[in-house]
Design an enzyme around this catalytic site. Structure first.
Site, PDB file in Angstrom:
ATOM      1  N   LYS A 193      42.432  42.778  35.521  1.00  9.00           N
ATOM      2  CA  LYS A 193      43.140  41.501  35.606  1.00  9.00           C
ATOM      3  C   LYS A 193      43.570  41.313  34.058  1.00  9.00           C
ATOM      4  CE  LYS A 193      41.586  40.232  39.901  1.00  9.00           C
ATOM      5  NZ  LYS A 193      41.197  41.454  40.332  1.00  9.00           N
ATOM      6  N   HIS A 247      38.599  36.688  37.852  1.00 11.63           N
ATOM      7  CA  HIS A 247      39.893  35.775  37.551  1.00 11.63           C
ATOM      8  C   HIS A 247      39.211  35.047  36.439  1.00 11.63           C
ATOM      9  CE1 HIS A 247      42.363  37.352  40.705  1.00 11.63           C
ATOM     10  NE2 HIS A 247      41.238  37.311  41.544  1.00 11.63           N
ATOM     11  N   SER A 278      40.237  33.389  43.931  1.00 11.66           N
ATOM     12  CA  SER A 278      41.419  34.352  43.668  1.00 11.66           C
ATOM     13  C   SER A 278      42.425  33.715  44.479  1.00 11.66           C
ATOM     14  CB  SER A 278      41.143  35.755  44.127  1.00 11.66           C
ATOM     15  OG  SER A 278      40.727  35.772  45.551  1.00 11.66           O
TER      16      SER A 278
END
Length: 388
Positions: free
Chosen positions: A235, A204, A176
């Site tokens: 996300k 991610h 990240s």
């Protein structure tokens, strides 16, 4: 008695105090922050779905039908038909037998690890793994063995040294703060060689990597080779929540043992409805993902050519390394004053001496947006001596 005042003073003196900025509009390439219109260059809203009209319509329709809250945990009265639908869809998306939804990606990691591991287990953990993985290991009571970042030789040596019985290799898929990709294919090979389980936190990468957005497994041409496949809805999906996908027996077990699932109120139905719609978009459209990849490569190249310390890579997380805490803070504030929002990331979030600006792209950023950012990064980078 704990002296909070002294502790806070020490934090401030080290330049590590945090301030909350207030968003007054939805997240997009531009958002209003503390009354100012800012170019948002730090959001994990990778595909631009946070403010997508299709997700908002799905959420509104769900509110009309189910209300605004879940009313309880999944195991009591909070299990709506929408939860089951999303879990079935996520399992199919991740090419797994089953999945289970948690309130956040953090809850998914600590719930999965502390649910399956105990003091008889050894867990091999990448040095730069997310804090939720480390916290899950500590909660489990398992022996924590840290290996050098993405260093497979060090990992193998430590497996040989410490592995005696039950064991697990845990890694981020995309890290990240650094934006690099774990060598999941090599981790899987080592796990099979030494009869270890594997866990990948694909927060991610889900929706971002792979031809169909399935994450790092698809990126490396793997399918069901990872035992515990963790993802997030907060996300690329643009909503909130986390999940674990894997074999049916694993997921059934977590429903009985993952405390962050058992003892948490279920995610609200409108959040789940929006997540289902986000998955529809991710599964049927590749254009936003393709544009995000192209823009990520373009911006990295521009920054590297301007002599910034930026690692090469393909993900939308682009760390601009500064090193010194004070310099990173000054750099971020100069950008903020110019209308560009890129917070400084400092210890303990990143190791000492590696303070940085964490740039995070969205597919909805234009090339003009990125040119504007580069122009000011260069201007203030030179002023601060970050680049020549």
């Amino acid at each position: 008695m704990f002296d909070f005042e002294a502790a806070l003073k020490d934090i401030k003196n080290k330049g590590l105090n945090r301030e909350l900025r207030n968003l007054e509009t939805a997240q997009g390439p531009y958002s209003v922050i503390d009354g100012r219109r800012m170019l948002m260059m730090s959001s994990n809203n990778y595909l631009g779905l946070c403010n997508d009209i299709r997700l908002k319509r799905a959420a509104i329709e769900s509110i009309r039908k189910f209300g605004v809250g879940a009313g309880g945990s999944r195991l009591t009265c909070g299990n709506f038909t929408l939860h089951r639908e999303l879990e079935e869809r996520l399992a199919g998306f991740k090419q797994a037998e089953s999945s289970i939804i948690f309130g956040s990606g953090y809850a998914a990691n600590i719930g999965a690890i502390s649910g399956i591991a105990d003091k008889s287990c050894v867990i091999f953990c990448d040095r730069l793994n997310h804090a939720s993985i480390v916290d899950g290991i500590r909660l489990s009571g398992a022996k924590l063995v840290v290996y050098k970042h993405c260093d497979m030789d060090d990992l193998e040596n430590k497996i040989i040294r410490y592995h005696t019985g039950r064991g697990l290799i845990a890694t981020d898929g995309v890290f990240s703060m650094d934006g690099d990709i774990a060598p999941v294919d090599r981790i899987v090979k080592l796990a099979k060689k030494f009869n270890l389980m594997t866990m990948v936190d694909d927060a991610h990468a889900t929706g971002v990597l792979g031809e169909n957005g399935r994450g790092t497994l698809e990126y490396f041409g793997l399918k069901d080779d990872v035992d515990i496949n963790v993802g997030t809805l907060s996300k690329a999906f643009g909503v909130e929540g986390g999940f674990v996908a894997g074999k049916r027996k694993l997921i059934d077990f977590l429903r009985h043992r993952a405390k962050s699932f058992i003892y948490s109120t279920a995610l609200a139905p409108h959040n789940i409805a929006a997540a289902v719609e986000a998955l529809n978009i991710i599964e049927t459209g590749q254009q936003a993902r393709k544009e995000l990849a192209e823009k990520s490569i373009w911006l990295r190249s521009k920054l590297i050519k301007r002599c910034f310390d930026v690692p090469r890579g393909v993900t939308p997380i682009i760390p601009l390394m500064v090193g010194n805490v004070d310099t990173a803070l000054k750099f971020s504030m100069l950008l903020y004053n110019e209308g560009i929002y890129i917070p400084a990331i400092r210890p303990p979030t990143v190791p000492k001496g590696t303070s940085r600006l964490r740039i995070s792209l969205m597919a909805s950023h234009s090339y003009d947006d990125m040119e504007f950012a580069v122009e000011n990064l260069v201007r203030f980078g030179r002023k601060l001596g970050v680049i020549p």
